[in-house]
Design an enzyme around this catalytic site. Structure first.
Site, PDB file in Angstrom:
ATOM      1  N   HIS A  55       0.830  -1.211   0.000  1.00 11.09           N
ATOM      2  CA  HIS A  55       0.000   0.000   0.000  1.00 11.09           C
ATOM      3  C   HIS A  55       0.871   1.271   0.000  1.00 11.09           C
ATOM      4  CE1 HIS A  55       0.876   0.993   4.198  1.00 11.09           C
ATOM      5  NE2 HIS A  55       0.699  -0.273   4.497  1.00 11.09           N
ATOM      6  N   GLU A 129      -1.853  -7.097   7.579  1.00 13.67           N
ATOM      7  CA  GLU A 129      -0.470  -6.926   8.033  1.00 13.67           C
ATOM      8  C   GLU A 129      -0.197  -7.811   9.256  1.00 13.67           C
ATOM      9  OE1 GLU A 129       2.379  -6.688   7.462  1.00 13.67           O
ATOM     10  OE2 GLU A 129       3.028  -4.596   7.291  1.00 13.67           O
TER      11      GLU A 129
END
Length: 499
Positions: A55, A129
């Site tokens: 990202h 994550e």
């Protein structure tokens, strides 16, 4: 029983599978699912290219706050801009599907890159994550003050780091492995995966067979793009995997920044020499002697590389004894020393250039297995050798592979000795020029792999790869990027073009 951290989103039930629609789109589906039903076997029936993207910069990236799998941060304006650049980098690719983490920072990045495509987007919770439990939400300095030894272990020995009764990196590796069967089982040839720093590291590492000790060894920058190629084997089973490129960033890979939160004390830039002449009548003789000059494209490639390196103060250039490598090193050296008249530097630059016979790993391979290698080389560009062909390593006999590996090991040790001799200059940059096969060998040596690791990487003529040494040359290097060619402009190798 393992409990999720308070800041981790609740895993949606598979019965919550649903689709939503954006305006002006009638076929684009958003799925939420768990990976619990994934197959145990990691196989693919067709050649598949998987493109991983981290990202863009988030608000917590900007603040220096530990995010983990929390979902409070969003993309900054810079992060959205980075995502848009990645969109442009990938705009010509016809992806069949996009897998993405459902966390806001990843989801927004995926939507920007996906643009007007109408193929499905699959939100996979296992792509979130790394779970960092009590660390999540803390500024890094707060983590150091509050957790002391635990934070030190997280920085220095992450594979064995434990917090709140969990081993986050070990859990992450297990989760990454569980993602691959679902990705590879999807009926597609081109897959986009948008996720996060640590999980993308784990995806790359588990795909090529690296363990938790490699955490932070394969850099993933904001909106960095990595490419993995999966090729089915004729006898079935797990596919052949090749890391085609690692961490292609919106900005130059030489623009600085840290490696795993640490500034590199030394840096090695591996430059693949410009493309050589490959006239059909001369291929065999040139291949046997490794004494081919660059063609016009090779000259352009070397000039583009020299221009990219101009903003760096290169102290030394080490090159293979091959003609094309010597020519490429000469172009880089002359441009460096002309920095003053080019208006780049007011201080004169003096570049030390030397040839290193140990870098001629291809020469050793030719001597060991010349006949078979020449047959292989007639079917492909003689600068790339057989490394662009899936399973090429298995086509060479044990003697040839062992000779190549032993020579590259000596070359790597010699390069580390060269770096260690310059301890008084902590920001030392060394440029190493050679053919793709040489640099593939050096990357494998850097990661302390076995000779079987030679088949895991691909490099193109004119590309650069960067290795950082945040802890000095005596410790394992960090691969900042591999096979970067964006600096070649109109002659670059598009990220999503199959090898």
């Amino acid at each position: 029983m393992i409990s999720l951290p308070l800041t981790t989103p609740i895993l949606p039930s598979r019965c919550l599978l649903h689709q939503t629609r954006r305006p002006n789109s009638t076929r684009r589906r958003f799925w939420i699912r768990s990976s619990s039903s994934l197959k145990d076997q990691c196989t693919t029936k067709t050649t598949k290219r998987v493109v991983l993207v981290r990202h863009g910069q988030s608000t917590w990236n900007e603040e220096g706050r530990i995010q983990g799998s929390s979902d409070f941060s969003v993309l900054t304006k810079k992060g959205e801009s980075q995502a848009d650049i990645s969109r442009q980098m990938l705009i010509n690719d016809s992806f069949d599907v996009c897998f993405t983490s459902p966390l806001k920072r990843s989801k927004k990045t995926a939507e920007i890159i996906w643009g007007s495509r109408e193929n499905e987007m699959i939100f996979d919770y296992d792509l979130r994550e790394i779970d960092l439990y009590s660390f999540q939400g803390l500024l890094k300095k707060e983590g150091k003050e509050k957790f002391g030894e635990a934070f030190k272990q997280w920085q220095e020995d992450p594979a064995n780091f434990i917090i709140d009764g969990h081993y986050p990196v070990r859990e992450l590796w297990s989760r990454a492995r569980s993602c691959w069967p679902g990705i590879l089982a999807h009926e597609s040839k081109s897959v986009l995966v948008v996720a996060h720093n640590a999980v993308n590291q784990a995806l790359v590492a588990t795909a090529i067979g690296l363990g938790t000790e490699y955490f932070r060894s394969l850099l993933q920058s904001n909106c960095g793009v990595s490419v993995l190629d999966f090729t089915p084997k004729t006898d079935g089973g797990s596919p052949h995997v090749c890391l085609n490129r690692l961490n292609q960033t919106p900005n130059s890979p030489l623009a600085g920044g840290s490696s795993g939160g640490r500034k590199a004390s030394k840096q090695v830039i591996l430059v693949c020499h410009g493309q050589g002449n490959n006239e059909d009548s001369a291929v065999i003789n040139q291949a046997a002697t490794n004494d081919q000059s660059m063609n016009m494209l090779g000259v352009i490639q070397s000039q583009k590389t020299a221009e990219l390196l101009l903003d760096l103060r290169v102290r030394s250039i080490v090159c293979s004894p091959g003609t094309a490598s010597i020519e490429t090193a000469g172009v880089i050296s002359r441009v460096q020393e002309a920095a003053g008249c080019l208006g780049v530097d007011s201080v004169p630059r003096h570049v030390k250039t030397k040839q290193m016979n140990e870098l001629d790993v291809e020469g050793v391979l030719r001597k060991s297995n010349q006949a078979r290698l020449l047959i292989l080389m007639q079917s492909i560009d003689n600068d790339v050798i057989a490394s662009s062909q899936p399973g090429w390593l298995s086509q060479l006999d044990e003697e040839a592979v062992s000779a190549l590996w032993n020579r590259s090991g000596k070359a790597w040790e010699s390069l580390l000795d060269e770096l260690s001799d310059e301890e008084s200059n902590p920001g030392e940059i060394m440029v190493v020029v050679g053919p793709p096969m040489t640099h593939i060998s050096l990357i494998a040596q850097c990661l302390n792999l076995t000779k079987e690791g030679l088949g895991l990487f691909h490099l193109d003529a004119g590309s650069i790869s960067v290795i950082d040494f945040p802890d000095g040359p005596s410790r394992r290097g960090v691969i900042r990027c591999t096979n970067y060619t964006a600096h070649l402009g109109r002659w670059c190798i598009p990220i999503t073009t199959p090898a």
